[in-house]
Design a protein around this motif. Structure first.
Motif, PDB file in Angstrom:
ATOM      1  N   THR A  24       0.835  -1.216   0.000  1.00  0.00           N
ATOM      2  CA  THR A  24       0.000   0.000   0.000  1.00  0.00           C
ATOM      3  C   THR A  24       0.860   1.252   0.000  1.00  0.00           C
ATOM      4  O   THR A  24       0.624   2.188  -0.779  1.00  0.00           O
ATOM      5  CB  THR A  24      -0.939   0.007   1.220  1.00  0.00           C
ATOM      6  N   PHE A  25       1.862   1.293   0.851  1.00  0.00           N
ATOM      7  CA  PHE A  25       2.743   2.460   0.920  1.00  0.00           C
ATOM      8  C   PHE A  25       3.598   2.574  -0.346  1.00  0.00           C
ATOM      9  O   PHE A  25       3.898   3.684  -0.811  1.00  0.00           O
ATOM     10  CB  PHE A  25       3.631   2.383   2.149  1.00  0.00           C
ATOM     11  N   GLY A  26       3.967   1.407  -0.910  1.00  0.00           N
ATOM     12  CA  GLY A  26       4.746   1.441  -2.153  1.00  0.00           C
ATOM     13  C   GLY A  26       3.923   1.983  -3.304  1.00  0.00           C
ATOM     14  O   GLY A  26       4.414   2.801  -4.112  1.00  0.00           O
ATOM     15  N   ALA A  27       2.652   1.559  -3.399  1.00  0.00           N
ATOM     16  CA  ALA A  27       1.780   2.047  -4.472  1.00  0.00           C
ATOM     17  C   ALA A  27       1.488   3.527  -4.326  1.00  0.00           C
ATOM     18  O   ALA A  27       1.296   4.244  -5.327  1.00  0.00           O
ATOM     19  CB  ALA A  27       0.466   1.250  -4.461  1.00  0.00           C
ATOM     20  N   ALA A  28       1.488   4.026  -3.089  1.00  0.00           N
ATOM     21  CA  ALA A  28       1.236   5.448  -2.850  1.00  0.00           C
ATOM     22  C   ALA A  28       2.490   6.286  -3.075  1.00  0.00           C
ATOM     23  O   ALA A  28       2.416   7.519  -3.080  1.00  0.00           O
ATOM     24  CB  ALA A  28       0.715   5.655  -1.431  1.00  0.00           C
ATOM     25  N   GLY A  29       3.645   5.651  -3.262  1.00  0.00           N
ATOM     26  CA  GLY A  29       4.889   6.381  -3.498  1.00  0.00           C
ATOM     27  C   GLY A  29       5.468   7.017  -2.249  1.00  0.00           C
ATOM     28  O   GLY A  29       6.214   8.007  -2.349  1.00  0.00           O
ATOM     29  N   TYR A  30       5.140   6.464  -1.092  1.00  0.00           N
ATOM     30  CA  TYR A  30       5.669   7.039   0.146  1.00  0.00           C
ATOM     31  C   TYR A  30       7.167   6.759   0.262  1.00  0.00           C
ATOM     32  O   TYR A  30       7.626   5.644  -0.009  1.00  0.00           O
ATOM     33  CB  TYR A  30       4.969   6.442   1.373  1.00  0.00           C
ATOM     34  N   PRO A  31       7.938   7.781   0.659  1.00  0.00           N
ATOM     35  CA  PRO A  31       9.379   7.569   0.837  1.00  0.00           C
ATOM     36  C   PRO A  31       9.659   6.714   2.070  1.00  0.00           C
ATOM     37  O   PRO A  31       8.848   6.637   2.992  1.00  0.00           O
ATOM     38  CB  PRO A  31       9.921   8.999   1.016  1.00  0.00           C
ATOM     39  N   VAL A  32      10.814   6.082   2.071  1.00  0.00           N
ATOM     40  CA  VAL A  32      11.219   5.268   3.227  1.00  0.00           C
ATOM     41  C   VAL A  32      11.654   6.202   4.346  1.00  0.00           C
ATOM     42  O   VAL A  32      12.466   7.114   4.120  1.00  0.00           O
ATOM     43  CB  VAL A  32      12.381   4.326   2.846  1.00  0.00           C
ATOM     44  N   PRO A  33      11.129   6.019   5.564  1.00  0.00           N
ATOM     45  CA  PRO A  33      11.531   6.892   6.682  1.00  0.00           C
ATOM     46  C   PRO A  33      13.021   6.756   6.952  1.00  0.00           C
ATOM     47  O   PRO A  33      13.564   5.650   6.993  1.00  0.00           O
ATOM     48  CB  PRO A  33      10.704   6.362   7.860  1.00  0.00           C
ATOM     49  N   GLU A  34      13.685   7.893   7.103  1.00  0.00           N
ATOM     50  CA  GLU A  34      15.124   7.899   7.371  1.00  0.00           C
ATOM     51  C   GLU A  34      15.415   8.727   8.605  1.00  0.00           C
ATOM     52  O   GLU A  34      14.718   9.726   8.882  1.00  0.00           O
ATOM     53  CB  GLU A  34      15.894   8.463   6.167  1.00  0.00           C
ATOM     54  N   THR A  35      16.432   8.327   9.321  1.00  0.00           N
ATOM     55  CA  THR A  35      16.830   9.053  10.519  1.00  0.00           C
ATOM     56  C   THR A  35      17.516  10.358  10.112  1.00  0.00           C
ATOM     57  O   THR A  35      18.464  10.349   9.320  1.00  0.00           O
ATOM     58  CB  THR A  35      17.800   8.222  11.380  1.00  0.00           C
ATOM     59  N   PRO A  36      17.033  11.487  10.639  1.00  0.00           N
ATOM     60  CA  PRO A  36      17.678  12.768  10.292  1.00  0.00           C
ATOM     61  C   PRO A  36      19.140  12.782  10.737  1.00  0.00           C
ATOM     62  O   PRO A  36      19.489  12.279  11.809  1.00  0.00           O
ATOM     63  CB  PRO A  36      16.861  13.795  11.083  1.00  0.00           C
ATOM     64  N   VAL A  37      20.008  13.316   9.865  1.00  0.00           N
ATOM     65  CA  VAL A  37      21.419  13.399  10.175  1.00  0.00           C
ATOM     66  C   VAL A  37      21.764  14.824  10.594  1.00  0.00           C
ATOM     67  O   VAL A  37      21.471  15.785   9.859  1.00  0.00           O
ATOM     68  CB  VAL A  37      22.285  12.984   8.955  1.00  0.00           C
ATOM     69  N   ALA A  38      22.328  14.958  11.760  1.00  0.00           N
ATOM     70  CA  ALA A  38      22.705  16.308  12.252  1.00  0.00           C
ATOM     71  C   ALA A  38      24.080  16.666  11.721  1.00  0.00           C
ATOM     72  O   ALA A  38      25.034  15.890  11.875  1.00  0.00           O
ATOM     73  CB  ALA A  38      22.709  16.302  13.780  1.00  0.00           C
ATOM     74  N   HIS A  39      24.188  17.828  11.061  1.00  0.00           N
ATOM     75  CA  HIS A  39      25.457  18.290  10.500  1.00  0.00           C
ATOM     76  C   HIS A  39      26.066  19.323  11.446  1.00  0.00           C
ATOM     77  O   HIS A  39      25.424  20.309  11.822  1.00  0.00           O
ATOM     78  CB  HIS A  39      25.223  18.916   9.118  1.00  0.00           C
ATOM     79  N   ARG A  40      27.314  19.091  11.804  1.00  0.00           N
ATOM     80  CA  ARG A  40      28.021  20.028  12.677  1.00  0.00           C
ATOM     81  C   ARG A  40      28.643  21.129  11.842  1.00  0.00           C
ATOM     82  O   ARG A  40      29.219  20.888  10.769  1.00  0.00           O
ATOM     83  CB  ARG A  40      29.115  19.301  13.473  1.00  0.00           C
ATOM     84  N   THR A  41      28.516  22.340  12.291  1.00  0.00           N
ATOM     85  CA  THR A  41      29.162  23.472  11.617  1.00  0.00           C
ATOM     86  C   THR A  41      30.368  23.913  12.402  1.00  0.00           C
ATOM     87  O   THR A  41      30.330  24.008  13.633  1.00  0.00           O
ATOM     88  CB  THR A  41      28.174  24.651  11.499  1.00  0.00           C
ATOM     89  N   VAL A  42      31.444  24.174  11.674  1.00  0.00           N
ATOM     90  CA  VAL A  42      32.685  24.591  12.349  1.00  0.00           C
ATOM     91  C   VAL A  42      32.714  26.103  12.478  1.00  0.00           C
ATOM     92  O   VAL A  42      32.459  26.815  11.524  1.00  0.00           O
ATOM     93  CB  VAL A  42      33.906  24.101  11.540  1.00  0.00           C
TER      94      VAL A  42
END
Length: 269
Positions: free
Chosen positions: A251-269
């Motif tokens: 059902t989710f594939g037919a609806a084109g839902y993206p795969v949930p991914e863990t947000p990646v935190a980017h450190r700024t220098v």
């Protein structure tokens, strides 16, 4: 053998001894008849209740017969003036010795009697008892035989079963199948729920009433976690469980839902 001594005994105590023999024979005949009547009434009473297994009824009748016969023998010995106190002490001591030696077996036997009387489960039920999950193949006086879902025959002592929680999944007409589905943050979660409702309800062997529960269970860093809980009879539990997961994916594939991914935190220098 001194005939004079015999004649003296017969002339002085023969009549009394003869009466004692006659009384003992009469007591034995009448006592055995009464024991038979009592055991038969006990058996009919248990059979009429239809709550006790036939095997257990036979065991109880045998035990009852032996106990009453021992009491009858002690009563007959008392007729002849034999002190039965020593015999009672002997039987009590033997009982304690046997109880100490067979404490585990007697515990299983006692638990088996209670299981036969209370009947928390029967042969063919799917249970979780004594740390074992599976279908009951045999309910014995000492142990319960269970066939686990991976087709392993497991024998569990009745004392372990009776001393722990017993779950019987076959008593009620249906049980809940617990599944989860995670959607990405970018997905409209209410739309996802509405897409799942008709397709989950259409899975074979899923109960119409109550209808499947599909709600937001919790929020995670990847996106909302949905609980997908259809209801089915325990015989169809795993079929519905696996089909539910397949339906969610399709059902989710037919609806084109993206795969949930863990947000990646980017450190700024």
């Amino acid at each position: 053998m001194n005939m004079e001594v015999i004649w003296t005994f017969l002339s002085t105590q023969g009549a009394e001894f003869g009466l004692k023999i006659v009384g003992a024979i009469a007591a034995w005949v009448i006592g055995r008849w009464l024991i038979g009547m009592a055991v038969a009434l006990l058996g009919k009473g248990m059979e009429r209740g239809k709550k006790i297994d036939a095997t257990l009824i036979n065991y109880l009748k045998s035990i009852f017969t032996v106990v009453l016969t021992l009491i009858l023998v002690l009563a007959i010995l008392d007729i002849f003036g034999v002190q039965t106190t020593s015999f009672a002490a002997l039987f009590a001591g033997a009982g304690l010795a046997i109880g100490a030696a067979w404490s585990g077996m007697l515990g299983n036997f006692a638990a088996g009697i209670f299981l036969q009387v209370l009947r928390p489960y029967k042969v063919g039920d799917f249970i979780n008892a004594g740390g074992t999950l599976g279908t009951v193949k045999e309910l014995g006086l000492f142990a319960t035989t269970v066939l686990t879902p991976d087709n392993a025959l497991t024998v569990v002592g009745n004392s372990k079963v009776f001393s722990d929680n017993i779950q019987n999944f076959s008593v009620e007409p249906y049980r809940r199948v617990d599944c989860v589905a995670k959607v990405a943050h970018s997905v409209n979660v209410l739309e996802a729920i509405e897409r799942l409702r008709p397709v989950i309800a259409a899975i074979p062997n899923v109960k119409i009433n109550p209808a499947p529960d599909i709600e937001i269970l919790q929020f995670t860093p990847e996106g909302p976690l949905l609980c997908v809980r259809p209801y089915a009879h325990t015989d169809h539990y795993w079929q519905v469980y696996f089909d539910t997961h397949k339906t969610i994916v399709s059902t989710f594939g037919a609806a084109g839902y993206p795969v949930p991914e863990t947000p990646v935190a980017h450190r700024t220098v």
